[in-house]
Design a protein around this motif. Structure first.
Motif, PDB file in Angstrom:
ATOM      1  N   HIS A  83       1.241  -2.271  -6.796  1.00 60.93           N
ATOM      2  CA  HIS A  83       0.289  -1.239  -6.219  1.00 60.93           C
ATOM      3  C   HIS A  83      -1.253  -2.498  -6.478  1.00 60.93           C
ATOM      4  CE1 HIS A  83      -3.401   0.684  -5.141  1.00 60.93           C
ATOM      5  NE2 HIS A  83      -3.050   0.875  -4.107  1.00 60.93           N
ATOM      6  N   ARG A  84      -1.683  -3.320  -5.444  1.00 62.90           N
ATOM      7  CA  ARG A  84      -2.451  -4.349  -5.807  1.00 62.90           C
ATOM      8  C   ARG A  84      -3.852  -4.260  -6.378  1.00 62.90           C
ATOM      9  NH1 ARG A  84      -2.920  -9.224  -1.933  1.00 62.90           N
ATOM     10  NH2 ARG A  84      -3.458  -7.717  -0.708  1.00 62.90           N
ATOM     11  N   ILE A 137       3.034   4.845   0.720  1.00 60.02           N
ATOM     12  CA  ILE A 137       2.665   3.700   1.086  1.00 60.02           C
ATOM     13  C   ILE A 137       1.771   3.093   1.673  1.00 60.02           C
ATOM     14  CG2 ILE A 137       3.213   1.009   1.459  1.00 60.02           C
ATOM     15  CD1 ILE A 137       5.121   3.095  -0.402  1.00 60.02           C
ATOM     16  N   CYS A 138       0.456   2.796   0.931  1.00 61.08           N
ATOM     17  CA  CYS A 138      -1.086   2.094   1.304  1.00 61.08           C
ATOM     18  C   CYS A 138      -0.763   0.789   2.010  1.00 61.08           C
ATOM     19  CB  CYS A 138      -1.985   2.449   0.398  1.00 61.08           C
ATOM     20  SG  CYS A 138      -2.096   1.475  -0.501  1.00 61.08           S
ATOM     21  N   PRO A 139      -1.744   0.640   2.141  1.00 57.04           N
ATOM     22  CA  PRO A 139      -2.107  -0.586   2.089  1.00 57.04           C
ATOM     23  C   PRO A 139      -1.903  -2.086   1.092  1.00 57.04           C
ATOM     24  CG  PRO A 139      -3.365  -0.107   4.321  1.00 57.04           C
ATOM     25  CD  PRO A 139      -3.051   0.691   2.893  1.00 57.04           C
ATOM     26  N   ASN A 140      -2.451  -1.446  -0.051  1.00 58.36           N
ATOM     27  CA  ASN A 140      -1.725  -2.228  -1.363  1.00 58.36           C
ATOM     28  C   ASN A 140      -0.854  -1.949  -1.772  1.00 58.36           C
ATOM     29  OD1 ASN A 140      -4.438  -3.429  -0.952  1.00 58.36           O
ATOM     30  ND2 ASN A 140      -5.707  -1.430  -1.266  1.00 58.36           N
ATOM     31  N   TYR A 141       0.003  -1.531  -1.308  1.00 59.02           N
ATOM     32  CA  TYR A 141       1.804  -1.657  -2.089  1.00 59.02           C
ATOM     33  C   TYR A 141       2.463  -2.888  -1.535  1.00 59.02           C
ATOM     34  CZ  TYR A 141       1.777   2.808  -4.610  1.00 59.02           C
ATOM     35  OH  TYR A 141       1.550   3.417  -6.187  1.00 59.02           O
ATOM     36  N   ARG A 142       3.329  -3.729  -2.412  1.00 61.95           N
ATOM     37  CA  ARG A 142       3.279  -4.694  -2.069  1.00 61.95           C
ATOM     38  C   ARG A 142       4.796  -4.921  -2.937  1.00 61.95           C
ATOM     39  NH1 ARG A 142      -0.050  -8.029   0.355  1.00 61.95           N
ATOM     40  NH2 ARG A 142       1.478  -9.916   0.126  1.00 61.95           N
ATOM     41  N   VAL A 143       5.423  -6.410  -2.294  1.00 63.08           N
ATOM     42  CA  VAL A 143       7.041  -6.552  -3.714  1.00 63.08           C
ATOM     43  C   VAL A 143       7.147  -7.622  -3.693  1.00 63.08           C
ATOM     44  CG1 VAL A 143       8.599  -6.472  -1.355  1.00 63.08           C
ATOM     45  CG2 VAL A 143       9.010  -6.422  -3.657  1.00 63.08           C
ATOM     46  N   SER A 144       6.973  -7.862  -5.023  1.00 64.58           N
ATOM     47  CA  SER A 144       6.942  -9.259  -5.184  1.00 64.58           C
ATOM     48  C   SER A 144       8.674  -9.626  -5.414  1.00 64.58           C
ATOM     49  CB  SER A 144       6.302 -10.382  -6.577  1.00 64.58           C
ATOM     50  OG  SER A 144       5.183  -9.821  -6.106  1.00 64.58           O
ATOM     51  N   ILE A 145       8.778 -11.494  -5.010  1.00 65.16           N
ATOM     52  CA  ILE A 145      10.533 -11.062  -6.063  1.00 65.16           C
ATOM     53  C   ILE A 145      10.234 -12.448  -7.597  1.00 65.16           C
ATOM     54  CG2 ILE A 145      12.348 -12.730  -4.883  1.00 65.16           C
ATOM     55  CD1 ILE A 145      11.988 -12.138  -2.347  1.00 65.16           C
ATOM     56  N   ARG A 195       3.714  -7.109   1.855  1.00 70.55           N
ATOM     57  CA  ARG A 195       3.307  -5.616   2.040  1.00 70.55           C
ATOM     58  C   ARG A 195       4.818  -4.381   2.444  1.00 70.55           C
ATOM     59  NH1 ARG A 195       1.243  -4.693   7.320  1.00 70.55           N
ATOM     60  NH2 ARG A 195       1.552  -6.375   8.911  1.00 70.55           N
ATOM     61  N   LEU A 196       4.687  -4.129   1.839  1.00 68.76           N
ATOM     62  CA  LEU A 196       5.448  -2.846   2.175  1.00 68.76           C
ATOM     63  C   LEU A 196       5.152  -2.196   3.748  1.00 68.76           C
ATOM     64  CD1 LEU A 196       6.393  -1.321  -1.386  1.00 68.76           C
ATOM     65  CD2 LEU A 196       7.453  -2.730  -0.197  1.00 68.76           C
ATOM     66  N   GLN A 197       4.240  -2.528   3.986  1.00 75.23           N
ATOM     67  CA  GLN A 197       4.097  -1.802   5.286  1.00 75.23           C
ATOM     68  C   GLN A 197       3.960  -2.163   6.321  1.00 75.23           C
ATOM     69  OE1 GLN A 197      -0.633  -0.434   6.137  1.00 75.23           O
ATOM     70  NE2 GLN A 197       0.295   1.530   4.774  1.00 75.23           N
ATOM     71  N   HIS A 198       4.405  -4.087   6.175  1.00 77.44           N
ATOM     72  CA  HIS A 198       5.159  -5.105   7.118  1.00 77.44           C
ATOM     73  C   HIS A 198       6.201  -4.243   7.772  1.00 77.44           C
ATOM     74  CE1 HIS A 198       7.093  -8.223   8.633  1.00 77.44           C
ATOM     75  NE2 HIS A 198       5.806  -8.456   9.115  1.00 77.44           N
ATOM     76  N   PRO A 199       5.998  -4.091   9.230  1.00 75.34           N
ATOM     77  CA  PRO A 199       7.062  -3.238   9.634  1.00 75.34           C
ATOM     78  C   PRO A 199       8.336  -3.344  10.036  1.00 75.34           C
ATOM     79  CG  PRO A 199       5.899  -4.086  11.363  1.00 75.34           C
ATOM     80  CD  PRO A 199       5.761  -4.819  10.046  1.00 75.34           C
ATOM     81  N   SER A 200       9.173  -4.995   9.589  1.00 73.69           N
ATOM     82  CA  SER A 200      10.196  -4.779   9.641  1.00 73.69           C
ATOM     83  C   SER A 200      10.683  -4.431   7.329  1.00 73.69           C
ATOM     84  CB  SER A 200      10.695  -6.622   9.109  1.00 73.69           C
ATOM     85  OG  SER A 200      10.370  -7.131   8.603  1.00 73.69           O
TER      86      SER A 200
END
Length: 232
Positions: A39-40, A99-107, A199-204
């Protein structure tokens, strides 16, 4: 009767198995090994930011009690072998992923080879006097954190160890608890030099997450920042 996990006998005797986290030998593109779901916020601006506040999670090696900023600067970062494992570690206990807009995933990837104490292989936990439940069992956090501090301080597998390689309790995948090695961990970049942080909210990505979490019986909901407890 199955033996329960006891406190470590200090100092830990020399032993244990090493596992190496190795930089990719060539550009793997947007491979999803390894990932961090986060969560950013101002405290966590990206997926490679280590956490100095603790202990709160399974293998936190921080010393404060109750949890606080570690006075010695101890810091930890957890990463997992793919998106599903990383998300399961974050949302598995609650059983729902809001999942709010601040949830993300980094590789992420190591900038150099890092030695980990292996707790994933057969007999690896017992080699340091522990039990397999240390990594995957429903053990109290105070107990697993006590073991983390013992491993960090006593270095049973050698001074080069930068954390623990283990099997996760929820996703049953591989994960790493990385200790005090922030200069050796980075976010992977694409061919154009952009950080692979999404961002985890990205549709794909959201569709992919929903499928993976459905298989693990974790419900995925999208919420606005105003409804997210972590945003406030």
């Amino acid at each position: 009767m199955v033996k329960s996990l006891s406190s470590p006998q200090r100092p830990l005797s020399a032993g244990g198995v090493l596992w190496q986290w190795i930089p990719p030998s060539s550009d793997p593109g947007e491979s999803w090994q390894w990932c961090r779901v986060y969560h950013r916020s101002s405290h966590t601006p990206d997926g490679a930011t280590f956490r100095s506040f603790g202990p709160v999670s399974r293998f936190d090696h921080h010393t404060p009690n109750p949890p606080a900023l570690d006075p010695d600067g101890r810091a930890v970062l957890y990463v997992a072998d793919n998106l599903a494992t990383a998300a399961s570690e974050v949302f598995g206990e609650a059983g729902v992923a809001q999942i709010c807009p601040n949830y993300r995933v980094s590789i992420v990837e190591p900038a150099t080879s890092l030695d980990m104490l292996d707790l994933a292989g057969p007999g690896s936990a017992m080699a340091i006097g522990a039990l397999p439940a240390l990594a995957q069992g429903a053990e109290p956090r105070a107990s697993t954190q006590e073991w983390a501090r013992a491993i960090f301080e006593d270095r049973p597998a050698g001074d080069s160890v930068s954390g623990i390689h283990y099997r996760t309790a929820y996703g049953d995948g591989d994960a790493l608890a990385l200790w005090d090695c922030s200069s050796s961990v980075k976010i992977r970049r694409d061919a154009a030099g952009n950080n692979l942080d999404h961002r985890l909210q990205h549709p794909s990505l959201l569709r992919r997450l929903q499928v993976e979490m459905w298989r693990r019986r974790i419900q995925v909901d999208t919420i606005p920042e105003s409804a997210c407890a972590s945003c406030h």
